[in-house]
Motif scaffolding. Sequence first.
Motif, PDB file in Angstrom:
ATOM      1  N   ALA A 242      -9.546  -5.414   1.896  1.00  0.00           N
ATOM      2  CA  ALA A 242      -9.606  -6.095   0.958  1.00  0.00           C
ATOM      3  C   ALA A 242      -9.861  -5.479  -0.491  1.00  0.00           C
ATOM      4  N   ALA A 243     -10.416  -4.385  -0.707  1.00  0.00           N
ATOM      5  CA  ALA A 243     -10.656  -3.673  -1.809  1.00  0.00           C
ATOM      6  C   ALA A 243      -9.307  -3.021  -2.168  1.00  0.00           C
ATOM      7  N   THR A 244      -8.510  -2.579  -1.176  1.00  0.00           N
ATOM      8  CA  THR A 244      -7.273  -2.019  -1.369  1.00  0.00           C
ATOM      9  C   THR A 244      -6.356  -3.041  -2.005  1.00  0.00           C
ATOM     10  N   ALA A 245      -6.424  -4.216  -1.404  1.00  0.00           N
ATOM     11  CA  ALA A 245      -5.493  -5.297  -1.761  1.00  0.00           C
ATOM     12  C   ALA A 245      -5.728  -5.689  -3.094  1.00  0.00           C
ATOM     13  N   ALA A 246      -7.042  -5.929  -3.439  1.00  0.00           N
ATOM     14  CA  ALA A 246      -7.331  -6.202  -4.660  1.00  0.00           C
ATOM     15  C   ALA A 246      -7.176  -5.249  -5.759  1.00  0.00           C
ATOM     16  N   GLY A 247      -6.905  -4.165  -5.498  1.00  0.00           N
ATOM     17  CA  GLY A 247      -6.595  -3.105  -6.570  1.00  0.00           C
ATOM     18  C   GLY A 247      -7.987  -2.213  -6.918  1.00  0.00           C
ATOM     19  N   ILE A 248      -9.218  -2.672  -6.334  1.00  0.00           N
ATOM     20  CA  ILE A 248     -10.328  -2.014  -6.403  1.00  0.00           C
ATOM     21  C   ILE A 248     -10.394  -0.534  -5.787  1.00  0.00           C
ATOM     22  N   VAL A 249      -9.602  -0.340  -4.844  1.00  0.00           N
ATOM     23  CA  VAL A 249      -9.578   0.973  -4.260  1.00  0.00           C
ATOM     24  C   VAL A 249      -8.143   1.194  -4.291  1.00  0.00           C
ATOM     25  N   PRO A 250      -7.693   2.473  -4.774  1.00  0.00           N
ATOM     26  CA  PRO A 250      -6.283   2.716  -5.233  1.00  0.00           C
ATOM     27  C   PRO A 250      -5.417   2.956  -3.837  1.00  0.00           C
ATOM     28  N   ILE A 251      -4.149   2.433  -3.783  1.00  0.00           N
ATOM     29  CA  ILE A 251      -3.387   2.758  -2.862  1.00  0.00           C
ATOM     30  C   ILE A 251      -3.062   4.040  -2.302  1.00  0.00           C
ATOM     31  N   LYS A 252      -3.365   5.026  -3.212  1.00  0.00           N
ATOM     32  CA  LYS A 252      -3.222   6.667  -3.155  1.00  0.00           C
ATOM     33  C   LYS A 252      -4.491   6.878  -2.256  1.00  0.00           C
ATOM     34  N   ALA A 253      -5.678   6.299  -2.720  1.00  0.00           N
ATOM     35  CA  ALA A 253      -7.069   6.770  -1.945  1.00  0.00           C
ATOM     36  C   ALA A 253      -6.869   6.195  -0.680  1.00  0.00           C
ATOM     37  N   PHE A 254      -6.530   5.046  -0.580  1.00  0.00           N
ATOM     38  CA  PHE A 254      -6.440   4.351   0.923  1.00  0.00           C
ATOM     39  C   PHE A 254      -5.355   5.226   1.762  1.00  0.00           C
ATOM     40  N   ALA A 255      -4.179   5.434   1.273  1.00  0.00           N
ATOM     41  CA  ALA A 255      -3.062   6.314   2.157  1.00  0.00           C
ATOM     42  C   ALA A 255      -3.624   7.565   2.568  1.00  0.00           C
ATOM     43  N   ILE A 256      -4.510   8.419   1.557  1.00  0.00           N
ATOM     44  CA  ILE A 256      -5.087   9.630   1.860  1.00  0.00           C
ATOM     45  C   ILE A 256      -6.081   9.499   2.917  1.00  0.00           C
TER      46      ILE A 256
END
Length: 369
Positions: A242-256
């Motif tokens: 949810a935080a990634t989808a909302a932009g709170i967690v950057p996509i790059k951080a999620f991917a790493i």
Amino acid sequence: MTAAMNTLSLERLAAAGLATPRAAVPRDRAAEDKSMLRMAADLTRDLNGARPVIYWTDLLLSCAIGYAAMAAAIVVEPVGWAVAAWVVAVLALYRAASFIHEISHIKHAALPGFRAGWNALVGIPLMAPSFMYEGVHNLHHARTRYGTADDPEYLPLAHMKPWSVPAFVLISALAPIGFLIRFGILTPLSVLMPSLRPMVEARFSALAINPDFRRRPAEGAAKALWWKLEIATSAWTIALIAATAAGIVPIKAFAILLATISGLMVINQVRTLVAHLWENDGEAMSVTAQYLDSVNVPPPAMLPVLWAPVGLRYHALHHLLPGLPYHALGEAHRRLSGALDPHSTYHKASYAGLPGLLRRLVRGTFGNR
């Protein structure tokens, strides 16, 4: 249970194009090297105590290095440095994650709070809580289960097709996707749809390599712990998505993060390829035969510190003495190596390193075409 029922289904694997049936390897499965077994027990009695300061220091340092390196991989701009930081993160968190093996064996009274600490620092953040291994790995050590169809951690890899080895490794790269589905979707669905729960528990709640393994429902305290860890992991997973989808967690951080989990799972899968010789045809084996089907990679080899951490380089010795804490395995190996004759069965499970073991396995599969 009959031998036919016990046998790993090479026939089924062959029908799926994965393996070539072959005659059972002649061996005296009842034979035990009683002298070796007795000496292994006698020489290591004083090594059985787990030392909390070693466990906690190792775990905390591994986590600190791993998460700091992962943060660096996220924020560092030059690609080369970011990749280097990511490699450090994978290796350090792989070491931290490997303590799940110790958790499945140790007496928790000897290490108060360690299981809870490991789950908070590693199991939940990496979406692989300890209940996925506890109650599963111990079946691999059961005297009559090892190498049979009832062993969750055994496949007759040496009898399978050549392409099955790279496939075995590559599929582990998808583990983080599987974890997201398991805890982000299947947990809440199985709560809302109780009829789904038995399948989730039986088929998607074990870190196992045997696709035919079905887990039995947990009971009592184990069930209560399972639910606590599963709810916590599910909440973390859903919040992360949810935080990634909302932009709170950057996509790059999620991917790493996902790439880090994928990387450590791949390393573990490669290690798994050389943890055993995988030559059993499915019948129950003696403890000595199980030992000889397992692998030690002792010093002077140095790289096992990275790819077989937390005592995993002494996997054969671990099958002789599964209750020995990881920090005692090196000393136990030194004692046994010095006390036993050079022609002893004990020395036959020691190998020089990863490349030779992989070549042996792959070369064997080419005879199955």
